[in-house]
Design a protein around this motif. Structure first.
Motif, PDB file in Angstrom:
ATOM      1  N   THR A   1       1.959  12.554  -1.854  1.00 16.12           N
ATOM      2  CA  THR A   1       0.999  11.682  -2.545  1.00 16.12           C
ATOM      3  C   THR A   1       1.438  11.426  -3.980  1.00 16.12           C
TER       4      THR A   1
ATOM      5  N   ASP B   1       0.871  -1.172   0.000  1.00 13.49           N
ATOM      6  CA  ASP B   1       0.000   0.000   0.000  1.00 13.49           C
ATOM      7  C   ASP B   1       0.909   1.223   0.000  1.00 13.49           C
ATOM      8  N   THR B   2       1.143   1.777  -1.173  1.00 12.33           N
ATOM      9  CA  THR B   2       2.191   2.790  -1.330  1.00 12.33           C
ATOM     10  C   THR B   2       1.734   4.157  -0.817  1.00 12.33           C
ATOM     11  N   VAL B   3       1.761   4.302   0.502  1.00  6.96           N
ATOM     12  CA  VAL B   3       1.460   5.588   1.143  1.00  6.96           C
ATOM     13  C   VAL B   3       2.573   5.942   2.121  1.00  6.96           C
ATOM     14  N   ASP B   4       3.772   5.445   1.879  1.00  7.18           N
ATOM     15  CA  ASP B   4       4.867   5.629   2.830  1.00  7.18           C
ATOM     16  C   ASP B   4       5.213   7.104   3.033  1.00  7.18           C
TER      17      ASP B   4
ATOM     18  N   LYS C   1       5.024   3.508  -6.288  1.00  5.08           N
ATOM     19  CA  LYS C   1       4.102   2.438  -6.699  1.00  5.08           C
ATOM     20  C   LYS C   1       4.675   1.574  -7.814  1.00  5.08           C
TER      21      LYS C   1
ATOM     22  N   LEU D   1       3.392   9.843   2.102  1.00  2.43           N
ATOM     23  CA  LEU D   1       2.230  10.569   2.611  1.00  2.43           C
ATOM     24  C   LEU D   1       2.050  10.307   4.104  1.00  2.43           C
ATOM     25  N   GLY D   2       2.181   9.054   4.494  1.00  2.90           N
ATOM     26  CA  GLY D   2       2.046   8.716   5.903  1.00  2.90           C
ATOM     27  C   GLY D   2       3.099   9.391   6.758  1.00  2.90           C
TER      28      GLY D   2
ATOM     29  N   ASP E   1       4.444   9.068  -4.028  1.00  2.00           N
ATOM     30  CA  ASP E   1       4.005   7.708  -3.711  1.00  2.00           C
ATOM     31  C   ASP E   1       3.431   7.031  -4.947  1.00  2.00           C
ATOM     32  N   ARG E   2       2.581   7.743  -5.665  1.00  2.00           N
ATOM     33  CA  ARG E   2       1.874   7.136  -6.795  1.00  2.00           C
ATOM     34  C   ARG E   2       2.741   7.002  -8.035  1.00  2.00           C
TER      35      ARG E   2
ATOM     36  N   TRP F   1       2.186  13.042   7.192  1.00  2.00           N
ATOM     37  CA  TRP F   1       1.030  13.161   8.080  1.00  2.00           C
ATOM     38  C   TRP F   1       1.428  12.930   9.539  1.00  2.00           C
TER      39      TRP F   1
END
Length: 368
Positions: A338, A287-290, A346, A292-293, A341-342, A296
């Motif tokens: 974001t 879940d490629t939100v590294d 990804k 962004l996470g 990540d994408r 946050w």
């Protein structure tokens, strides 16, 4: 007199501020006795292999609900198992889980999980197209039952049961997302009433929450029929970003995640239990939100927290305005993270140790 004035009115739903105010006395009573009582004694050996060669991996706070307390993860130098140490006890787990998946957090988390239909459909399609569809499926750690609700579009004739500790599993049964909701401890229930009942047992991001992952794996072995399949998906502690981002790596999810299993350890344990691993995947489960996470969580570490029942009093207007200003200022960083990540991470998922999660599919060839 108008007829509409005589009609019964639906009670207005309490606002968030009202809900927080109603919960605050219970939280403050819990915290008045200190957070030290929420932890077991610190271990001096690895819970997976018994080695005493432990090293601190990180120390952090609750960056999700801003509840007080400090949490440490340690790693075993022998088998590379990562675990929370000292670990939360039963009272601690209740306190830090409270209002995350249910209560105040029910709608927010429910909406997050409900928007992942494509992910759930890919998880369900673990079989070869020519294989016979499973007749019974148990989703352990089902939450509100969003995965089974999507999986039944892939296997419409399959009976989907869900198991969890929280009342979310009862909600899942009432809404028809699962055929049967089972509430309680999987190891205990597998011994009592679930033995040999299922063609498939799934554990998607469940083992890391468990106080005893080995007991959960033994329970799955007992619950499966010969030839049945076990599906496991967990965060990968060997992901490069786990070390690069440190305490701001989202899958650490402290204080909820208690154990992180390297895939080699999991495969070895499954083999010892009599499973045959038939698939290991790293690209698709990631879940490629590294990034962004990380942004946050960094924000949550520096901006004033939103009102919460664990705070002794609501934040004043000045702190609220400061929070809003900092969140607005952070929008470009969130958008950039974001995008990276994408567009960057990804496509690299599955290459090297970029993936932040892995999935294992194992076949049970004989009864336990």
């Amino acid at each position: 007199m108008s007829r509409t004035s005589d009609a019964p009115r639906t009670p207005a739903k309490p606002s968030r501020a009202e809900t927080v105010a109603a919960l605050r006395p219970r939280y403050q009573d819990d915290l008045a006795r200190g957070t030290g009582r929420f932890f077991e004694p610190r271990r001096t050996d690895c819970p997976w292999c018994g080695s005493t060669r432990l090293k601190r991996r990180l120390r952090t706070r609750d960056r999700y609900q801003s509840k007080p307390g400090h949490f440490a993860l340690e790693a075993c130098a022998e088998c590379r198992h990562v675990f929370q140490n000292p670990r939360l006890n039963g009272d601690g787990l209740e306190f830090y889980y409270r209002d995350f998946y249910d209560g105040m957090g029910e709608i927010e988390l429910g909406n997050l999980f409900a928007g992942r239909d494509k992910v759930y459909r890919r998880r369900a399609m673990f079989q070869e197209p020519s294989a016979e569809p499973p007749k019974t499926w148990l989703d352990v750690g089902t939450g509100h039952g969003h995965f089974p609700a999507v999986a039944r579009t892939v296997f419409p004739a399959t009976r989907f049961d869900g198991l969890d500790f929280t009342d979310g599993v009862e909600l899942a049964e009432r809404t028809g997302r699962i055929d049967r909701g089972i509430r309680g401890s999987f190891p205990e229930l597998a011994e009592e009433s679930l033995a040999g009942s299922y063609d498939v047992v799934s554990m998607f991001h469940y083992l890391e929450h468990s106080a005893d992952p080995r007991a959960e794996l033994r329970a799955a072995r007992r619950a499966l029929r010969p030839g049945g399949h076990l599906l496991i998906e967990v965060p990968d502690p060997e992901c490069w970003f786990a070390r690069l981002l440190g305490r701001f790596w989202l899958p650490w999810l402290q204080p909820q995640h208690l154990h992180f299993l390297p895939v080699a350890n999991l495969r070895k344990e499954l083999d010892a239990l009599g499973f045959t691993v038939i698939a290991e995947e790293h690209r698709e489960p990631s879940d490629t939100v590294d990034l962004l996470g990380a942004v946050w969580l960094s924000l949550n570490a520096v901006i004033p927290p939103d009102d919460a029942p664990s705070l002794p009093r609501p934040p004043g207007r000045a702190r609220w305005l400061l929070r809003c200003a900092l969140l607005l200022a952070a929008v470009p960083a969130l958008v950039l993270a974001t995008t990276l990540d994408r567009l960057l991470l990804k496509p690299l998922a599955g290459w090297g140790k970029v993936s932040n999660a892995y999935r294992v599919v194992a076949r049970c060839d004989a009864p336990m």
